[in-house]
Scaffold this motif. Structure first.
Motif, short mmCIF file in Angstrom:
data_model
loop_
_atom_site.label_atom_id
_atom_site.label_comp_id
_atom_site.label_asym_id
_atom_site.label_seq_id
_atom_site.Cartn_x
_atom_site.Cartn_y
_atom_site.Cartn_z
N ALA A 14 -46.12 56.84 -11.25
CA ALA A 14 -47.41 56.25 -11.60
C ALA A 14 -48.31 56.14 -10.37
O ALA A 14 -49.53 56.38 -10.45
CB ALA A 14 -47.21 54.89 -12.24
N ALA A 15 -47.74 55.79 -9.25
CA ALA A 15 -48.53 55.66 -8.02
C ALA A 15 -49.13 57.00 -7.61
O ALA A 15 -50.31 57.10 -7.25
CB ALA A 15 -47.68 55.09 -6.89
N ILE A 16 -48.33 58.04 -7.67
CA ILE A 16 -48.80 59.39 -7.31
C ILE A 16 -49.85 59.88 -8.32
O ILE A 16 -50.78 60.60 -7.97
CB ILE A 16 -47.61 60.37 -7.22
CG1 ILE A 16 -46.75 60.03 -6.01
CG2 ILE A 16 -48.09 61.81 -7.15
CD1 ILE A 16 -47.46 60.17 -4.67
N ASP A 17 -49.68 59.47 -9.58
CA ASP A 17 -50.62 59.89 -10.63
C ASP A 17 -51.90 59.06 -10.63
O ASP A 17 -52.75 59.22 -11.51
CB ASP A 17 -49.95 59.80 -12.00
CG ASP A 17 -48.87 60.86 -12.17
OD1 ASP A 17 -48.86 61.83 -11.39
OD2 ASP A 17 -48.00 60.69 -13.05
N GLY A 18 -52.05 58.13 -9.67
CA GLY A 18 -53.30 57.38 -9.55
C GLY A 18 -53.26 55.96 -10.02
O GLY A 18 -54.32 55.33 -10.15
N ALA A 19 -52.08 55.41 -10.30
CA ALA A 19 -51.98 54.04 -10.78
C ALA A 19 -50.99 53.24 -9.93
O ALA A 19 -49.95 52.79 -10.42
CB ALA A 19 -51.57 54.02 -12.25
N PRO A 20 -51.30 53.04 -8.64
CA PRO A 20 -50.40 52.25 -7.80
C PRO A 20 -50.42 50.78 -8.18
O PRO A 20 -51.40 50.28 -8.74
CB PRO A 20 -50.95 52.48 -6.39
CG PRO A 20 -52.40 52.77 -6.59
CD PRO A 20 -52.48 53.52 -7.89
N THR A 21 -49.32 50.11 -7.86
CA THR A 21 -49.21 48.67 -8.11
C THR A 21 -49.10 47.95 -6.77
O THR A 21 -49.12 48.55 -5.70
CB THR A 21 -47.96 48.37 -8.95
OG1 THR A 21 -46.79 48.74 -8.18
CG2 THR A 21 -47.97 49.16 -10.26
N GLU A 22 -48.98 46.63 -6.85
CA GLU A 22 -48.82 45.86 -5.62
C GLU A 22 -47.56 46.27 -4.86
O GLU A 22 -47.51 46.19 -3.64
CB GLU A 22 -48.76 44.36 -5.95
CG GLU A 22 -50.08 43.76 -6.42
CD GLU A 22 -49.98 42.27 -6.64
OE1 GLU A 22 -48.89 41.70 -6.34
OE2 GLU A 22 -50.96 41.66 -7.10
#
Length: 742
Positions: free
Chosen positions: A380-388
C-alpha cells in the motif's frame, strides 16, 4: 560326585555368558549320570529365587545381558552417539547402557526399531557395553489415531485416516479408561481375534474429536510430530542471554526492516537496499540481507541441537505452530523484533543494473531493526497510500523495490519455473471454528522478499563452495520422463501441447503455463505441472535446482524454522573463522544422515499440514451438505474423480459407484472415466456442477455428487438390458474444454 554350590554356579554363568545351557554347566563341573537330576533341582531353585532366568534350554543371570541380545534405541547423547537399551529388561539392578558402534553399510536406526546386537562388556566408561549390529529384526508396536466406540467387551477403534475402512478390536482391559466417542492414540498390530480382526490397545486419551482444537492435534499425533520440548532443551533456551557487540560487525545503523505476514509468529530475516555509488557499476544496487544468528544459541550436540535436528523444521497449522526451537528463542532472542538488538549473520550483495550479482560479503553482526512491517502495508505504501508506520521508511522501501526491478529482469533471463499457484488462507475464530476460507493475494511485496531470499541463498552456497566448506544443498532434480509424459497427456486433453524430444528446461514448461494462463484451465495446468515435479530435498552433493534454474542453491534464510539453514550458518562460521560454534566433527561425519533425516521430516510436516487443512475444510463445509457448487475435475482414478471446488479450493471425491449402474472404464494414460452404456466421459479440466453429499471433519473426507458436466446435466442410465440397444445419449468428447481468453 559333589554338586557345586549355588554361588559357584552363578559365578560360572557370569564368567561364561555364552555357555549357559544345563549341558554346558554339567560339563563344566564334571556332573554325569544321576547327578544331573540334582543339578536340575539346584538350577530350578536358583530360578525360583530370581537369580536365574530360563530361556529355552539355557539359564541366564537376569542382571547380565547375553553376548547377543535384542535391543531398542534409547536416545542420543550430547556428543551425538546413539545408545541402546534391552528390549525387555528383567534384572533387579540398573538397566545396562549400551553404546552403539556403527559400521559402514549399517542402516539408519529408527526410534521403534528392534535390533539384534553383539555385545562387548567395557569398564571405566559411562556405559556398560558396546554393541555392533547383526541385523534389524523389526519394529515395536505401531501407533495410530482413532475414535473409540464402546462395545460389549471393550470396543472398537475407528480410523481417522481418509480412505481407511479397517477397524481394530479393543479388549476390555485395553481401553485405558477411554469414553465412547473419544479421540485416542492406540498401539496396533497386537495380534488378531478369532474373527480375524486386528487388536489394539489404547495408550493415550486425546479428548473430543469434534472440538475445534482437535483438528491439528490429530495431525500432530498421527504423523509423530514432537510437540513438547525436553526439559533440558527448554532450560538451555531460557538460559540464553541477549547478544553483545564483541567481535561482531556493527550493523545497527542499517535500516534492516522485516517484512512478513501480518500474523507472523517469528521474524528471521530483514533487508535493506541502496543505489551503488561505485562509478564502475552505474545503475547498480547494494543489498543487505540479515538473518537471525541461531547458531549462537543452538550449539552443536547440545540438547537444543539434538531436538532441532529431530524435528527438522517447524510445522504450521491454522491454529498453532509446532516450532523447531522453544519460544524463548524462536519468539524472542532469535526473532528480529523491532527496536531491539539482535545477533545476525548478514550478507552484503552488489548487483548491476540488470540484476546480475557482482559480489558478496558475509558478516557476523549485531543489528537493530527500525520496523517490523507486513506485506499488505508495504505494498500500500509503494502504491501511494503510506501509513504512520510505513511513511518513515518510504526511502528504504523504494530502494528495495528498485533493486527488485533489476532482479526481476535477471529472473526473466534465467527463466525459472513460473508456477504461481493460489494459496489458501483458513481463518479461525478465537474458539477455533473456521470462519472463512479465501485465497491469499499475491503481491509484489511477496515477490520482492522471495527474490531477495533466493539471492541470499545462492550467495551462501557459492560462498561456501568458493571456500571449500561442506554444506547442505537444496536439490531439485528435473522431472522424470514418465511424469512428463503424463503432463503431455493432460496438456493434449486440454487443448495445449508440450514439446517432446528436447532437453527439458523450465522455460519449456513455462511455455505451457503461459499458454494456459489466460484460460479457465490455468489452475489445472499449473497443478498438473506441479505434480510432474520431483520432490525437493537436502543433500551434501550439489545436483542443482531445476525449478529455480540455479546451479547451486542452499537454504540460509530461515534457521529459526529449518535445520538445514542452521547447518549452512555453521558452515559459514567455520569458513570465516568466526568462532567455535561452527560445524562440529559430528556434523561433518553425519552430513548425509542429517540431510536424509530433515528431508523426511519436511515431507512429514507437509503431509500433516495438508491433512489438517483438509479437515478444517471438511468442517467448514459440513454445514453446507446438500448445496450445489461448481468446480473442475482435478484428478481421475479407477474408483472415481476428484473435483477442486471453486470457492474453497477443497478437493471432493465423486465415487464411481454414484454415477449410476453402468460400468465406467478407466483410461490411466488419458486420465478419463468413460461410461460403457451412455458414453459419458469424465476427464481432467472439465467444468462440473456437484452437490455436497458428505463431509467428515475427523478424516477430512469430502464426497460430492456429480450433477452436470460443462453446463449440461448428467443423465444417469440404468444397466443395459440383455440384447437391447444402448440407452443414454450419444458419446461426445467432453474432455477438450474450450479455451477461454480474457
Amino acid at each position: 560326585m559333589s554338586i557345586p554350590t549355588k554361588g559357584a554356579v552363578l559365578q560360572w554363568i557370569a564368567d561364561n555368558p555364552a555357555l549357559t545351557s544345563k549341558r554346558d554347566i554339567a560339563k563344566a563341573f564334571g556332573i554325569k549320570g544321576a547327578a544331573r537330576i540334582d543339578l536340575k533341582r539346584l538350577l530350578k531353585e536358583l530360578e525360583e529365587e530370581g537369580h536365574l532366568t530360563k530361556r529355552k534350554r539355557s539359564y541366564e543371570d537376569p542382571n547380565r545381558l547375553p553376548p547377543v541380545s535384542i535391543l531398542k534405541p534409547a536416545g542420543v547423547d550430547a556428543d551425538g552417539d546413539l545408545f541402546l537399551a534391552p528390549a525387555d529388561w528383567k534384572g533387579d539392578g540398573p538397566e545396562p547402557r549400551i553404546l552403539y558402534i556403527p559400521k559402514d553399510g549399517d542402516p539408519d536406526i529408527g526410534p521403534a526399531d528392534r535390533l539384534l546386537v553383539r555385545l562387548t562388556e567395557v569398564e571405566g566408561e559411562d556405559h556398560t557395553h558396546e554393541g555392533r549390529l547383526i541385523r534389524r529384526i523389526g519394529t515395536g508396536p505401531r501407533r495410530t489415531i482413532g475414535v473409540f466406540r464402546v462395545g460389549t467387551e471393550g470396543g472398537r477403534l475407528l480410523p481417522v485416516d481418509k480412505g481407511v475402512d479397517r477397524e481394530w478390536v479393543i479388549g476390555a482391559g485395553d481401553t485405558g479408561g477411554a469414553r465412547d466417542g473419544e479421540l485416542v492414540e492406540a498401539e496396533v498390530g497386537r495380534g488378531r481375534t478369532r474373527m480375524g480382526l486386528p487388536r489394539a490397545k489404547i495408550v493415550t486419551r486425546l479428548g473430543d474429536p469434534g472440538a475445534a482444537k482437535a483438528v491439528s492435534l490429530i495431525a500432530i499425533h498421527q504423523h509423530g510430530l514432537r510437540d513438547a520440548f525436553p526439559e533440558e532443551a527448554v532450560a538451555e533456551a531460557e538460559a540464553a542471554q541477549p547478544p553483545t557487540l564483541g567481535n561482531r560487525t556493527d550493523l545497527r545503523d542499517l535500516p534492516l526492516i522485516t517484512i512478513d505476514p501480518s500474523d507472523a509468529r517469528d521474524h528471521d530475516d530483514a533487508c535493506c537496499a541502496a543505489p551503488d555509488d561505485d562509478p564502475s557499476n552505474p545503475g547498480g544496487h547494494v543489498l543487505w540481507v540479515a538473518i537471525a544468528d541461531v547458531a549462537a544459541y543452538v550449539r552443536p550436540s547440545s540438547a537444543l541441537d539434538r531436538e532441532a535436528r529431530e524435528r527438522g523444521n517447524s510445522t504450521y497449522f491454522p491454529d498453532r505452530v509446532v516450532p523447531m526451537l522453544p519460544d524463548a528463542l524462536s519468539g524472542d532472542l532469535c526473532s528480529l523484533h523491532e527496536g531491539v538488538e539482535r545477533a545476525c549473520i548478514a550478507v552484503r550483495i552488489v548487483i548491476d543494473a540488470e540484476g546480475e550479482k557482482r559480489s558478496q560479503a558475509f558478516h557476523r553482526g549485531l543489528m537493530r531493526s527500525p520496523a517490523a512491517l507486513h506485506y499488505e502495508e508495504v505494498q500500500a505504501a509503494i502504491d501511494g497510500a503510506p501509513t504512520e508506520r510505513t511513511a518513515p521508511h518510504l526511502g528504504t522501501l523504494r530502494a528495495l523495490y528498485a533493486a527488485y526491478g533489476a532482479l526481476k529482469e535477471a529472473r526473466t533471463r534465467r527463466a525459472p519455473l513460473d508456477l504461481d499457484l493460489p494459496e489458501r488462507k483458513i481463518a479461525l475464530s478465537d474458539a477455533g471454528e473456521v470462519t472463512s476460507v479465501a485465497f491469499k493475494d499475491r503481491l509484489d511485496a511477496h515477490r520482492l522478499i522471495e527474490e531477495f531470499m533466493i539471492l541470499a541463498n545462492v550467495a551462501a552456497a557459492e560462498e561456501l563452495e568458493r571456500r571449500r566448506t561442506p554444506l547442505l544443498y537444496r536439490v531439485h532434480e528435473e522431472p522424470p520422463e514418465d511424469k512428463l509424459d503424463s503432463l503431455r497427456e493432460t496438456a493434449k486433453a486440454s487443448g495445449f501441447s508440450l514439446p517432446k524430444g528436447q532437453v527439458m528446461r523450465p522455460a519449456l514448461l513455462n511455455g505451457l503455463l503461459h499458454a494456459a494462463a489466460e484460460t479457465d484451465l490455468s489452475e489445472l495446468i499449473s497443478m498438473s505441472t506441479l505434480r510432474a515435479m520431483t520432490q525437493a530435498y537436502y543433500a551434501p552433493q550439489n545436483l542443482g535446482h531445476f525449478g529455480l534454474a540455479l546451479r547451486a542453491y542452499g537454504h540460509f534464510t530461515s534457521p529459526i524454522r529449518r535445520y538445514a539453514d542452521l547447518i549452512v550458518h555453521r558452515a559459514l562460521i567455520t569458513a570465516h573463522g568466526w568462532g567455535d560454534d561452527g560445524l562440529s566433527p559430528w556434523d561433518l561425519e553425519h552430513l548425509e544422515a542429517t540431510a536424509k533425516a530433515i528431508s523426511e521430516a519436511e515431507r512429514r510436516s507437509m503431509v500433516a499440514e495438508r491433512d489438517t487443512n483438509d479437515r478444517y475444510l471438511a468442517a467448514f463445509l459440513a454445514d453446507r451438505i446438500g448445496a450445489e457448487v461448481t468446480g473442475r475435475i482435478s484428478g481421475v482414478q479407477s474408483f472415481g474423480a476428484f473435483v477442486r471446488l471453486d470457492d474453497t479450493g477443497a478437493d471432493g471425491l465423486i465415487p464411481v459407484r454414484s454415477l449410476g449402474a453402468e460400468f465406467f472404464r478407466h483410461d490411466r494414460d488419458a486420465q478419463t472415466l468413460t461410461g460403457t452404456d451412455s458414453g459419458i466421459e469424465i476427464g481432467l479440466g472439465q467444468r462440473v456442477t456437484v452437490r455436497l453429499a458428505e463431509a467428515a471433519p475427523v478424516t477430512g473426507g469430502l464426497v460430492v455428487e456429480l450433477l452436470g458436466i460443462e453446463g449440461e446435466p448428467l443423465r444417469r442410465t440404468a444397466r443395459r438390458p440383455a440384447k437391447t440397444g444402448k440407452v443414454g445419449f450419444k458419446k461426445r468428447n467432453l474432455r477438450k474444454a474450450p479455451r477461454k481468453r480474457r
